[in-house]
Scaffold this active site. Structure first.
Site, PDB file in Angstrom:
ATOM      1  N   MET A  28       0.853  -1.191   0.000  1.00 13.90           N
ATOM      2  CA  MET A  28       0.000   0.000   0.000  1.00 13.90           C
ATOM      3  C   MET A  28       0.892   1.245   0.000  1.00 13.90           C
ATOM      4  O   MET A  28       0.468   2.319   0.436  1.00 13.90           O
ATOM      5  CB  MET A  28      -0.921  -0.013   1.220  1.00 13.90           C
ATOM      6  CG  MET A  28      -1.906  -1.185   1.160  1.00 13.90           C
ATOM      7  SD  MET A  28      -3.400  -0.929   2.132  1.00 13.90           S
ATOM      8  CE  MET A  28      -2.709  -0.734   3.742  1.00 13.90           C
ATOM      9  N   HIS A  35       9.988  -3.428   3.055  1.00 18.04           N
ATOM     10  CA  HIS A  35       9.529  -3.646   1.674  1.00 18.04           C
ATOM     11  C   HIS A  35      10.715  -3.832   0.733  1.00 18.04           C
ATOM     12  O   HIS A  35      10.681  -4.664  -0.169  1.00 18.04           O
ATOM     13  CB  HIS A  35       8.707  -2.447   1.173  1.00 18.04           C
ATOM     14  CG  HIS A  35       7.405  -2.244   1.888  1.00 18.04           C
ATOM     15  ND1 HIS A  35       7.194  -1.184   2.731  1.00 18.04           N
ATOM     16  CD2 HIS A  35       6.255  -2.953   1.863  1.00 18.04           C
ATOM     17  CE1 HIS A  35       5.951  -1.248   3.207  1.00 18.04           C
ATOM     18  NE2 HIS A  35       5.368  -2.308   2.698  1.00 18.04           N
ATOM     19  N   LYS A 147       5.370  -9.805   9.329  1.00 18.45           N
ATOM     20  CA  LYS A 147       4.783  -8.970  10.389  1.00 18.45           C
ATOM     21  C   LYS A 147       3.262  -9.120  10.444  1.00 18.45           C
ATOM     22  O   LYS A 147       2.667  -9.169  11.502  1.00 18.45           O
ATOM     23  CB  LYS A 147       5.151  -7.502  10.203  1.00 18.45           C
ATOM     24  CG  LYS A 147       4.632  -6.647  11.358  1.00 18.45           C
ATOM     25  CD  LYS A 147       5.042  -5.213  11.238  1.00 18.45           C
ATOM     26  CE  LYS A 147       4.221  -4.458  10.231  1.00 18.45           C
ATOM     27  NZ  LYS A 147       2.816  -4.246  10.607  1.00 18.45           N
ATOM     28  N   GLN A 151      -2.637 -11.992   8.307  1.00 19.29           N
ATOM     29  CA  GLN A 151      -2.947 -11.622   6.916  1.00 19.29           C
ATOM     30  C   GLN A 151      -2.350 -12.642   5.947  1.00 19.29           C
ATOM     31  O   GLN A 151      -3.016 -13.073   4.989  1.00 19.29           O
ATOM     32  CB  GLN A 151      -2.396 -10.228   6.608  1.00 19.29           C
ATOM     33  CG  GLN A 151      -2.406  -9.917   5.105  1.00 19.29           C
ATOM     34  CD  GLN A 151      -2.047  -8.493   4.783  1.00 19.29           C
ATOM     35  OE1 GLN A 151      -2.906  -7.626   4.886  1.00 19.29           O
ATOM     36  NE2 GLN A 151      -0.813  -8.226   4.392  1.00 19.29           N
ATOM     37  N   SER A 183       7.109  -0.589  10.054  1.00 20.50           N
ATOM     38  CA  SER A 183       5.724  -0.452   9.612  1.00 20.50           C
ATOM     39  C   SER A 183       5.540   0.961   9.094  1.00 20.50           C
ATOM     40  O   SER A 183       6.123   1.910   9.640  1.00 20.50           O
ATOM     41  CB  SER A 183       4.781  -0.677  10.799  1.00 20.50           C
ATOM     42  OG  SER A 183       3.497  -0.171  10.503  1.00 20.50           O
ATOM     43  N   ARG A 185       3.152   2.685   9.582  1.00 18.72           N
ATOM     44  CA  ARG A 185       2.479   3.459  10.637  1.00 18.72           C
ATOM     45  C   ARG A 185       3.464   4.033  11.664  1.00 18.72           C
ATOM     46  O   ARG A 185       3.103   4.941  12.419  1.00 18.72           O
ATOM     47  CB  ARG A 185       1.455   2.573  11.349  1.00 18.72           C
ATOM     48  CG  ARG A 185       0.227   2.275  10.503  1.00 18.72           C
ATOM     49  CD  ARG A 185      -0.911   1.740  11.364  1.00 18.72           C
ATOM     50  NE  ARG A 185      -2.187   1.848  10.674  1.00 18.72           N
ATOM     51  CZ  ARG A 185      -2.653   0.943   9.835  1.00 18.72           C
ATOM     52  NH1 ARG A 185      -1.958  -0.138   9.585  1.00 18.72           N
ATOM     53  NH2 ARG A 185      -3.821   1.122   9.239  1.00 18.72           N
TER      54      ARG A 185
HETATM   55  O1  PAF Z   1      -0.153  -5.614   3.709  1.00 19.35           O
HETATM   56  C1  PAF Z   1      -0.539  -4.750   2.881  1.00 19.35           C
HETATM   57  O2  PAF Z   1       0.172  -3.811   2.543  1.00 19.35           O
HETATM   58  C2  PAF Z   1      -1.933  -4.875   2.304  1.00 19.35           C
HETATM   59  O3  PAF Z   1      -2.812  -5.443   3.221  1.00 19.35           O
HETATM   60  C3  PAF Z   1      -1.992  -5.628   0.966  1.00 19.35           C
HETATM   61  C4  PAF Z   1      -1.550  -7.069   1.116  1.00 19.35           C
HETATM   62  C5  PAF Z   1      -1.111  -4.918  -0.055  1.00 19.35           C
HETATM   63  C6  PAF Z   1      -3.427  -5.622   0.432  1.00 19.35           C
HETATM   64  O4  PAF Z   1      -3.924  -4.342   0.271  1.00 19.35           O
END
Ligand code: PAF
Length: 277
Positions: A28, A35, A147, A151, A183, A185
């Site tokens: 995102m 990342h 992390k 998910q 993160s 955030r």
């Molecule tokens: O972890 C994230 O950044 C989001 O939840 C994802 C997997 C890109 C889906 O929008």
């Protein structure tokens, strides 16, 4: 290196490289070095690397959280390319969810507790957007950071059912020198709360140390963890749970378990986890 905003343009590009393997890192945006390491790893896996940047409104319960989510497309593009991306796909809202979109997914039962309970609708939004991205990107491999433990489990279940040929790879959480999991955030924490946030990795590490010393009773591990978290009254703990790594069910005895944490510090929601090996 390309920055593509339109889905049809992306699909045309993907067709033009149909004989090459693609590793995909969905994000995102607001990229950090966690990342970057996912992208660098992706570059070792396949011929080509695609990074997507899409802030998915459907997975945010709170409009404020969505509106204030950090956005930095140009620097994210440069950082992605530097880390090894060939294409950055940054679609506009209507490219992913056109007016006639109707492929809303329901996540598996792995989504029921923890994040699922505290963020109703969140995982439905996640699996819906990730399924849509997988349909467009047609990746061979997809890389996630550990992390977001729950998910990844929820996405893996969706992918195994709907995209069985895609290989999902999870990489270890990247942490700052003070132990805090990276993160997007974290940038919202002020200096004081940033210091206080260190109690989160400290708690997880203390639980892991106790476990390594032979304590496997979950209720003991959990209460020792909560005692440490209580030292920072500013933290509103949403959950601290010891769960089985695959099923995410809580367990009495911590074997093949993972500690899951979520809490809010000065209005910033933070999650973390640690495997108990
Ligand atoms: O972890 C994230 O950044 C989001 O939840 C994802 C997997 C890109 C889906 O929008």
């Amino acid at each position: 290196m390309m920055l593509i905003h339109s889905t049809s343009e992306f699909i045309a590009w993907r067709k033009s490289v149909a004989n090459q393997t693609v590793a995909f890192v969905p994000t995102m945006g607001a990229l950090h070095s966690g990342h970057h390491s996912l992208i660098a790893h992706a570059a070792q896996q396949c011929h080509l690397v695609v990074v997507s940047i899409f802030v998915n409104a459907m997975q945010f319960g709170d409009a404020d959280d969505f509106n204030t989510y950090p956005r930095s497309e140009q620097s994210d593009y440069l950082a992605s390319v530097t880390a090894g991306a060939n294409v950055v796909f940054a679609p506009h809202q209507q490219e992913i969810f056109p007016a006639d979109f109707d492929r809303y997914l329901t996540p598996s039962s792995l989504a029921n507790d923890y994040e699922g309970k505290h963020r109703p609708g969140h995982f439905a939004g996640v699996v819906t957007v990730v399924n849509r991205l997988f349909d467009i990107v047609q990746p061979d491999v997809v890389i996630f950071g550990a992390k977001d433990y729950q998910q990844v489990a929820v996405i893996r279940a969706m992918s195994d059912e709907l995209h069985p040929t895609i290989r999902i790879v999870t990489l270890e959480t990247v942490r700052d020198t003070d132990g805090l999991a990276l993160s997007s955030r974290n940038t919202r924490l002020n200096t004081a709360s940033r210091l206080q946030a260190q109690v989160i990795p400290r708690t997880l590490q203390a639980i892991a140390t106790l476990h390594a010393q032979g304590e496997t009773r979950s209720h003991v591990l959990k209460s020792e963890g909560l005692k440490i978290l209580e030292l920072v009254p500013n933290i509103l703990v949403e959950y601290l749970e010891i769960v089985q790594q695959d099923t995410l069910n809580t367990v009495d005895e911590a074997r093949n378990a993972v500690v899951l944490f979520a809490g809010v510090l000065d209005g910033v929601r933070l999650i973390d986890n640690l495997l108990l090996q």
